[in-house]
Design a protein around this motif. Structure first.
Motif, PDB file in Angstrom:
ATOM      1  N   ASP A 157       0.787  -1.287  -0.248  1.00 13.78           N
ATOM      2  CA  ASP A 157      -0.139   0.303   0.156  1.00 13.78           C
ATOM      3  C   ASP A 157       0.625   1.007  -0.044  1.00 13.78           C
ATOM      4  O   ASP A 157       1.126   2.262   1.182  1.00 13.78           O
ATOM      5  CB  ASP A 157      -1.066  -0.478   1.618  1.00 13.78           C
ATOM      6  N   ASP A 158       1.123   1.627  -0.785  1.00 19.46           N
ATOM      7  CA  ASP A 158       2.680   2.643  -1.459  1.00 19.46           C
ATOM      8  C   ASP A 158       1.653   3.524  -2.162  1.00 19.46           C
ATOM      9  O   ASP A 158       0.479   4.016  -2.488  1.00 19.46           O
ATOM     10  CB  ASP A 158       3.323   2.087  -1.915  1.00 19.46           C
ATOM     11  N   GLU A 159       2.717   4.478  -2.358  1.00 21.20           N
ATOM     12  CA  GLU A 159       2.020   6.016  -3.433  1.00 21.20           C
ATOM     13  C   GLU A 159       1.682   5.487  -4.727  1.00 21.20           C
ATOM     14  O   GLU A 159       0.529   5.947  -5.362  1.00 21.20           O
ATOM     15  CB  GLU A 159       2.833   7.001  -3.468  1.00 21.20           C
ATOM     16  N   LEU A 160       2.427   4.345  -5.173  1.00 20.66           N
ATOM     17  CA  LEU A 160       1.701   3.722  -6.872  1.00 20.66           C
ATOM     18  C   LEU A 160       0.945   3.027  -6.265  1.00 20.66           C
ATOM     19  O   LEU A 160       0.161   3.444  -7.782  1.00 20.66           O
ATOM     20  CB  LEU A 160       2.818   2.805  -6.940  1.00 20.66           C
ATOM     21  N   LYS A 161       0.301   2.415  -5.794  1.00 27.72           N
ATOM     22  CA  LYS A 161      -0.997   1.704  -5.169  1.00 27.72           C
ATOM     23  C   LYS A 161      -2.062   3.011  -5.272  1.00 27.72           C
ATOM     24  O   LYS A 161      -2.517   2.841  -5.732  1.00 27.72           O
ATOM     25  CB  LYS A 161      -0.450   0.854  -4.338  1.00 27.72           C
ATOM     26  N   GLU A 162      -1.848   4.000  -4.235  1.00 32.53           N
ATOM     27  CA  GLU A 162      -2.295   4.952  -4.441  1.00 32.53           C
ATOM     28  C   GLU A 162      -2.853   5.406  -5.906  1.00 32.53           C
ATOM     29  O   GLU A 162      -4.263   5.978  -6.031  1.00 32.53           O
ATOM     30  CB  GLU A 162      -2.660   5.654  -3.658  1.00 32.53           C
TER      31      GLU A 162
END
Length: 423
Positions: free
Chosen positions: A181-186
């Motif tokens: 759950d990091d920025e790329l998933k967001e």
């Protein structure tokens, strides 16, 4: 005479209303706080490159330690050996020690000079090998960093491929990224939410256009029927007949305007269902449908150079491109003029060209002719040549197929319209 006061001017009796009790719970929504050690891209890259720097430093220190130990071993070796009172030189940097004429003092000086030269040779060899080791570790670090950066940024490639698929009219595609759950998933989840909203918006627009098409056409069709029935009455007065013809022409113009607006609204969207369409066949049909109008205006239609040019798109919309261009070329033409239509394939594109004679068109006015309700040196209303949406529809349909349209003035008057659509 007694004057009674109005209720609004009389003072309000009784105790004031009580203030509602203050709620015991906090009405503001609680802010969602993520975990303190959330595996964000920043933390992962920091750990990754910090670990790589640590490993490279440890390897470099180990290599330098081994090289230094070897250099110290070679630098501390005695440059000579004594066998039965004779000196045997063991170092190539000390050939002067074997001179039998050396005294004790000269021998010691030569020995000190020999040891210094041997240590300098060992240090220079250590420096050279250390530089080679550093160069090798640098190449390995860059290669390893390139591979690891590719693994970390791989989700961006997935997002980019999905975005390209969506730009190619496939609104059903979603990223649906899994993993940390990091920025790329967001970013991927936000992009998916945006696509969901766009899909609902486009579907709502399609339903609106369909409903508006029915609701707008029905009353116009009823008006046209009533007017035609009235005009068919032989007992109608001449004034009523003239009024009916005027209203019928106005109703026909309204129908054309509604059809043009609805077609413009549909053509602004990307074409989803694509089928093979030959522009040569489309141009032939447009010439056949316009031939009667061209004969009435004394305009010659030319379509001898129609080469096959097959594209994938909507046949109805592509036919409207050719029809609108040919109709405009006939209506905005000079007496005894001509219209020439050509199709071909050039540089991976299917090209439809419509050239016509007519009045001289300044180059600075060409940008305006593709705007809705804009004509060259004419009013936006009270024209019998159309409703001012023909070229706007052509541009929207061309863009919906990933193509473009350009207009170029002809020498001597008229225009050359060129539509290019990717194969």
């Amino acid at each position: 005479m007694a004057v009674s006061s109005s209720p609004s001017s009389s003072p309000v009796s009784g105790p004031p209303p009580k203030t509602p009790p203050k709620p015991t719970w906090d009405p503001r929504p609680a802010e969602a706080t993520g975990p303190w050690l959330r595996p964000t891209i920043r933390i992962r890259l920091t750990v990754l490159y910090g670990g790589m720097f640590l490993i490279a430093g440890v390897l470099l220190l180990l290599i330098i330690y081994l090289l230094a130990a070897q250099a110290m071993h070679s630098g501390d070796e005695a440059p000579f050996r004594l066998y039965s009172g004779k000196v045997q030189i063991t170092s190539n940097t000390c050939p002067g020690l074997s001179d039998p004429s050396l005294t004790t003092s000269n021998f010691n000086d030569a020995l000190d000079q020999c040891m210094r030269a041997q240590r300098e040779h060992a240090l220079s060899d250590l420096l050279r090998r250390s530089l080679l080791a550093l160069l090798g570790l640098t190449v390995v670090a860059f290669a390893f960093g390139y591979v690891m950066a590719g693994r970390v940024l791989a989700p961006l490639g997935r997002i980019m491929r999905t975005a390209r698929a969506v730009a190619g009219s496939d609104l059903s595609r979603r990223i649906e990224m899994d993993g940390p759950d990091d920025e790329l998933k967001e970013l991927a989840d936000t992009f998916d939410d945006m696509l969901d909203r766009l899909g609902r918006s486009f579907e709502s627009q399609r339903r609106f256009v369909s409903n508006a098409s029915h609701e707008l056409r029905t009353p116009l069709a009823i008006n046209r029927t009533l007017l035609e029935v009235q005009l068919a009455d032989p007992n109608a007065s001449p004034d009523l007949q003239q009024l009916g013809k005027t209203l019928l022409a106005t109703n026909l113009r309204s129908e054309q305007l509604v059809e043009g607006l609805l077609l413009l609204a549909r053509s602004d969207n990307e074409v989803v269902e694509r089928k093979p369409v030959d522009l040569a066949e489309v141009a032939t049909q447009a010439l056949d449908q316009t031939r009667a109008e061209a004969v009435a205006k004394g305009v010659e239609l030319r379509g001898e150079n129609l080469q096959p040019a097959v594209v994938r798109g909507s046949g109805v919309l592509l036919e409207r491109i050719a029809l609108n261009l040919v109709q405009n070329a006939v209506r905005y033409n000079a007496p005894d003029g001509w219209v020439e239509v050509n199709t071909a394939t050039e540089d991976g594109q299917a090209v439809l060209t419509v050239a016509n004679t007519g009045p001289v068109v300044p180059a600075y006015e060409l940008d305006n002719i593709f705007e809705p309700f804009r004509r060259l040196r004419t009013e936006r209303t009270h024209s019998d040549k159309g409703v001012g949406l023909g070229l706007s529809i052509v541009r929207s349909v061309a863009r919906a197929h990933g193509g473009s349209i350009t207009a170029t003035p002809r020498d001597g008057g008229g225009l050359v319209m060129r539509v290019a659509i990717p194969l």
